[in-house]
Design an enzyme around this catalytic site. Structure first.
Site, short mmCIF file in Angstrom:
data_model
loop_
_atom_site.label_atom_id
_atom_site.label_comp_id
_atom_site.label_asym_id
_atom_site.label_seq_id
_atom_site.Cartn_x
_atom_site.Cartn_y
_atom_site.Cartn_z
N LYS A 15 -52.73 -22.99 -29.59
CA LYS A 15 -52.56 -23.21 -31.95
C LYS A 15 -52.59 -23.87 -31.40
O LYS A 15 -52.42 -25.37 -32.85
CB LYS A 15 -52.87 -21.94 -31.70
CG LYS A 15 -53.42 -22.30 -33.60
CD LYS A 15 -52.77 -20.81 -34.03
CE LYS A 15 -50.78 -20.37 -34.12
NZ LYS A 15 -51.11 -19.18 -35.68
N ARG A 90 -52.66 -12.58 -44.54
CA ARG A 90 -52.53 -11.41 -43.41
C ARG A 90 -53.45 -10.22 -43.69
O ARG A 90 -53.63 -9.60 -42.80
CB ARG A 90 -50.89 -10.94 -42.81
CG ARG A 90 -50.21 -12.46 -42.23
CD ARG A 90 -50.31 -12.01 -40.75
NE ARG A 90 -50.35 -13.29 -40.17
CZ ARG A 90 -48.46 -13.36 -39.66
NH1 ARG A 90 -47.79 -12.95 -40.24
NH2 ARG A 90 -48.31 -14.72 -39.22
N ARG A 129 -46.30 -17.90 -13.17
CA ARG A 129 -45.91 -18.73 -13.47
C ARG A 129 -44.20 -19.17 -13.36
O ARG A 129 -43.31 -18.80 -13.55
CB ARG A 129 -45.31 -19.47 -15.34
CG ARG A 129 -47.12 -19.68 -15.76
CD ARG A 129 -47.11 -20.03 -17.18
NE ARG A 129 -45.58 -19.71 -17.93
CZ ARG A 129 -46.24 -20.29 -19.29
NH1 ARG A 129 -47.24 -20.71 -20.13
NH2 ARG A 129 -46.01 -19.03 -20.34
N ARG A 163 -39.19 -17.84 -16.29
CA ARG A 163 -39.26 -16.98 -18.45
C ARG A 163 -39.04 -15.37 -18.74
O ARG A 163 -40.36 -14.76 -18.07
CB ARG A 163 -39.77 -17.66 -19.31
CG ARG A 163 -39.40 -19.16 -19.22
CD ARG A 163 -41.03 -19.92 -20.38
NE ARG A 163 -40.91 -19.46 -21.46
CZ ARG A 163 -42.40 -19.99 -21.95
NH1 ARG A 163 -42.53 -21.35 -21.67
NH2 ARG A 163 -42.68 -19.30 -23.40
N ARG A 174 -48.60 -8.42 -26.95
CA ARG A 174 -48.86 -10.04 -28.24
C ARG A 174 -50.24 -10.59 -28.60
O ARG A 174 -50.51 -10.06 -29.65
CB ARG A 174 -48.06 -11.34 -26.85
CG ARG A 174 -46.91 -11.49 -27.85
CD ARG A 174 -46.22 -13.11 -27.22
NE ARG A 174 -44.36 -12.86 -26.91
CZ ARG A 174 -44.42 -13.86 -26.58
NH1 ARG A 174 -44.74 -14.55 -25.73
NH2 ARG A 174 -42.75 -13.83 -26.32
#
Ligand SMILES: [Zn+2]
Length: 221
Positions: A15, A90, A129, A163, A174
Site C-alpha cells: 500500500k 475505521r 526472507r 527481521r 497482522r
C-alpha cells in the site's frame, strides 16, 4: 478532475509503495490521520491546539477532532488536489463523517481500492526472507539463495540477518487485525458499488497499472 480515494491493504500488500507512486505521478496527497495530527499540533492550527490539549490530558482524540483535522487539511490543500485516505475511516460513524466533510467541500468519495493478498502466499513470501548484513542484498530460503552457500552474491560477505517480524505468527496476526479494522466500513462502500479489488501479490508495476485503470474509470454519480 479531483479524485478522493481510500486505499486499503494489509501489511505486505504494498500500500505504501502504491500511495507514493500516486503522489509522485499524479500529485495526489496521502492523508494519514497520524501524520496530519502531528503536523497540526506542530503548526499550532486551531484543531492542532485542541488536539494537543486532549492528548496532554492523556485522552484519546475524538472523532470530532479527527474530522476537524481532515477538514482543515483539505482546506489547506484547496479544491484541486486529489487525495488518498489512509487508515481512515475505521468505523461506520467515521465513514458518515467523511461523507459530510467531503460534501461540504464539493468533494465526494470516488473509489475505495483494496489491495488483496493471499494469506498463505504472503506467509511463504515473508517467512523465507533474509538479507546480507553488510550490503543489504535480499535473499529467500526457497526462491533466492546465494549462488555460493553462505556468501553474498553482491559483496562476498558471510553475515546474514533476518527481521524478527518476518515470522508466520506476526503475519497472521497482522492479517487478522487488518480484517477486523476494515470489516465495519467495507460493506458500506460495497453497497455503493465503489469498491474495487486489486491483486496485491502481483508485480509492483502491474498493481500500479490496475490502480490507474480504476482511477481513469467513470466514477459513481
Ligand atoms: Zn552483501
Amino acid at each position: 478532475m479531483t479524485l478522493n480515494i481510500i486505499l486499503l491493504g494489509p501489511p505486505g500488500a504494498g500500500k505504501g509503495t502504491q500511495a507514493s507512486r500516486l503522489e509522485d505521478e499524479h500529485g495526489m496527497v496521502q492523508l494519514s490521520t497520524g501524520d496530519m495530527l502531528r503536523a497540526a499540533v506542530k503548526a499550532g492550527t486551531p484543531i492542532g491546539v485542541q488536539a494537543k490539549a486532549v492528548m496532554d490530558a492523556g485522552e484519546l482524540v475524538s472523532d470530532e477532532i479527527v474530522s476537524g483535522l481532515i477538514g482543515e487539511r483539505l482546506d489547506q490543500l484547496g479544491g484541486d488536489v486529489s487525495v488518498i485516505f489512509d487508515g481512515y475511516p475505521r468505523t461506520a460513524a467515521q465513514a458518515d463523517a467523511l461523507d459530510e466533510i467531503l460534501d461540504v467541500r464539493g468533494r465526494k468519495l470516488d473509489h475505495v481500492i483494496e489491495l488483496l493478498v493471499e494469506e498463505d502466499a504472503l506467509v511463504d513470501r515473508i517467512t523465507g526472507r533474509f538479507s546480507c548484513a553488510t550490503c543489504g542484498a535480499g535473499y529467500h530460503d526457497r526462491y533466492k539463495l546465494p549462488k555460493v552457500a553462505d556468501t553474498c552474491d553482491q559483496c562476498g560477505g558471510h553475515d546474514f540477518k533476518r527481521r524478527p517480524d518476518d515470522n508466520e505468527e506476526t503475519v497472521r496476526t497482522r492479517m487478522a487485525e487488518y480484517r477486523a479494522k476494515t470489516a465495519p466500513i467495507l460493506p458500506i462502500y460495497e453497497a455503493r458499488g465503489i469498491v474495487t479489488h486489486v491483486d496485491g501479490m502481483a508485480d509492483i508495476d502491474v498493481v500500479n497499472d490496475a490502480i490507474e485503470l480504476i482511477l481513469n474509470s467513470a466514477t459513481a454519480p
